[in-house]
Design an enzyme around this catalytic site. Structure first.
Site, PDB file in Angstrom:
ATOM      1  CG  HIS A 123      -6.957 -13.195  -5.088  1.00 13.08           C
ATOM      2  ND1 HIS A 123      -6.839 -11.905  -4.614  1.00 13.08           N
ATOM      3  CD2 HIS A 123      -6.236 -13.228  -6.249  1.00 13.08           C
ATOM      4  CE1 HIS A 123      -6.084 -11.207  -5.427  1.00 13.08           C
ATOM      5  NE2 HIS A 123      -5.715 -11.976  -6.438  1.00 13.08           N
TER       6      HIS A 123
ATOM      7  CG  ASP B  76      -8.075 -10.938  -1.568  1.00 15.78           C
ATOM      8  OD1 ASP B  76      -7.088 -11.691  -1.575  1.00 15.78           O
ATOM      9  OD2 ASP B  76      -8.524 -10.393  -2.599  1.00 15.78           O
TER      10      ASP B  76
ATOM     11  CB  SER C  75      -4.959  -9.636  -8.607  1.00 17.07           C
ATOM     12  OG  SER C  75      -3.972  -9.831  -7.633  1.00 17.07           O
TER      13      SER C  75
END
Length: 519
Positions: free
Chosen positions: A488, A460, A235
């Site tokens: 995610h 996602d 991320s």
């Protein structure tokens, strides 16, 4: 005002070690002077050494009983110093905290695998512990797993300027502000938070930026004794990793950038894409729920059920049956819980059950999810996730938005993205009023770097797949790997992705660019 960049959820372990580990130095007078632990009179071109101590017994006790805790692992805790400002590399320094995990089965060691779980604001030291319990044996057999808390995060000079009471207020606030009254309240709250942090830190607030953290990473690589960097970032960690590759392309051995943040869009586009992706994530959750053979606890229309719970919480906040719990769930708590669960499909059953229980008058399950997202600890205090998230995101961006533009966007996006649109629009105001020096992220092509593996999920809800596509295209040596899955991050959740990433990390064999793994 909400956290607006994805993070990987890992066990919150290290805060429990606060009483047995060395204390952290922190800014407190608005000048940064108290963060200065050393001042070098002579040039110091080499990275400071890492002072390692055995914390195996403490961490083993904290992870006991968790899946993977039966592995033969040893834990060390470390501290080192990095310059507060790289404009003055021989000047005052601040401490960074690390954890190194070594498997007893390790053979033919390659080096260190540095990890970052995202946020920004999530603890990399925590991530090293959590990943050591879950990464493939093949990786543990070849690498030390090393996580560090970036500057401003966790136990590395944590930025702390938002009180626990204010964090409760932020979470409980109206999550879909569209009326003038609600918007004015949201603007005022963002301004109060920005003023408080500026008063606490002054000019030092700009210290917590991604570019300097990437420079810290190269100091850590050198101190760890690695000629080149091997890195796994999730991320926001993909932004950190790609920034490192831009600054130090010659020092890249292998970088895995999983759940990539799009480097090519501005803050407005990012906010709208976030709202759209969370809406799509909720639809995937709803479809899964209604397809259950045992039946969906939310009935045939989960979105309608959520709207009813939100209205119920707005009329009379929902209490919890958790012993000692005095909080009551507002619509803000309900939506925060939903966001938290959309990060990982394994949380979907808890969300469905929590929403059903909330309608029946018990918000216990929703508070559990919301607290995991916001960094609230079992004793009712908070980690500094909120503080660091805002400080780092805002230090990285020069974009600003006026109230009028945000009012228009809130109305427009609320109609298009009914659960997440208005809140995403208002989130743009947070950094618009942030009072700190900005260090914008560089454009990232990492010319001259070894191949860099970029991983994205088609489903996602936090960092949509186009971000991974754009990052892989921007990086001259970027290689794209796509997983047709929900949730995610992808590694190591599925065999196809795991095999490709493992081969790349160990043998430097990148998969074919554009390889797609099935759900």
């Amino acid at each position: 005002m909400r956290l607006h960049r994805g993070r990987l959820a890992v066990p919150s372990i290290l805060l429990a070690l606060g009483m047995v580990l060395a204390g952290c130095t922190s800014f407190s007078d608005g000048t940064g002077e108290e963060a200065a632990t050393t001042t070098s009179a002579a040039p110091e071109p080499e990275a400071a050494e890492i002072d390692w101590t055995d914390c195996n017994e403490q961490i083993q006790a904290l992870v006991a009983g968790q899946p993977g805790s039966e592995r033969d692992l040893s834990f060390e805790c470390g501290r080192t110093e990095v310059p507060i400002s790289y404009d003055e590399p021989q000047g005052a320094t601040l401490p960074l905290f690390l954890v190194r995990v070594v498997s007893g089965t390790q053979t033919d060691r390659i080096g260190s695998l540095l990890v970052n779980p995202g946020g920004p604001g999530a603890s990399g030291a925590d991530a090293a512990i959590g990943l050591a319990l879950t990464l493939p044996d093949e990786i543990l057999g070849r690498f030390d797993i090393v996580g560090f808390d970036p500057r401003g995060v966790g136990l590395s000079t944590p930025v702390e300027c938002i009180s626990d009471e204010r964090k409760e207020e932020i979470i409980a606030a109206e999550p879909r502000p569209t009326t003038d009254e609600d918007l004015d309240a949201a603007f005022a709250l963002a301004e109060e938070v920005a003023d408080g942090c500026a008063d606490e830190y002054g000019d030092a607030l700009g210290t917590f930026n991604t570019v300097d953290t990437a420079r810290d990473m190269d100091r850590l690589r050198e101190a760890l004794g690695d000629e080149k960097l091997t890195y796994l970032g999730y991320s926001y960690g993909t932004t950190l990793g790609s920034t490192y590759a831009e600054l130090f392309p010659e020092n890249v051995r292998s970088l895995v950038l999983d759940a990539a943040v799009d480097p090519d869009i501005d803050a407005k586009e990012d906010a709208e894409q976030s709202a759209a992706a969370f809406e799509a994530g909720f639809d995937a959750f709803a479809a899964n729920c209604t397809g259950l053979l045992a039946g969906c606890p939310l009935g045939a229309e989960p979105r309608q059920f959520v709207e009813q719970v939100m209205a119920q919480a707005a009329a009379t906040p929902i209490p919890s049956t958790e012993p000692g719990e005095t909080r009551q769930a507002t619509p803000g708590v309900v939506l925060t819980a939903i966001q938290a669960a959309l990060y990982d499909t394994e949380s979907w059953p808890q969300l469905a059950q929590g929403l059903a229980a909330a309608q029946a008058g018990d918000a216990k399950g929703l508070f559990s999810l919301a607290d995991s997202y916001s960094g609230r600890l079992e004793d009712g205090t908070y980690s500094n996730l909120f503080d660091a998230n805002l400080a780092i995101n805002c230090a990285d961006s020069e974009e600003r938005f006026e109230r009028g533009e945000i009012r228009d966007l809130a109305a427009e996006w609320n109609a298009e993205y009914p659960l997440f649109g208005a809140g995403s629009a208002v989130g743009l105001y947070t950094c618009s009023v942030w009072q700190a020096e900005r260090t914008p992220l560089p454009e990232r092509d990492a010319e001259g770097s070894a191949p860099i593996l970029v991983v994205g999920n088609s489903g996602d809800p936090v960092t949509p797949l186009p971000g991974a596509v754009d990052l892989a295209e921007d990086l001259e040596s970027g290689v794209l790997l796509t997983w047709q899955g929900q949730g995610h991050t992808a590694y190591p959740k599925t065999d196809c992705v795991t095999a490709a990433v493992d081969a790349y990390l160990i043998d430097l064999t990148a998969p074919m660019d554009g390889l797609t793994c099935p759900a």
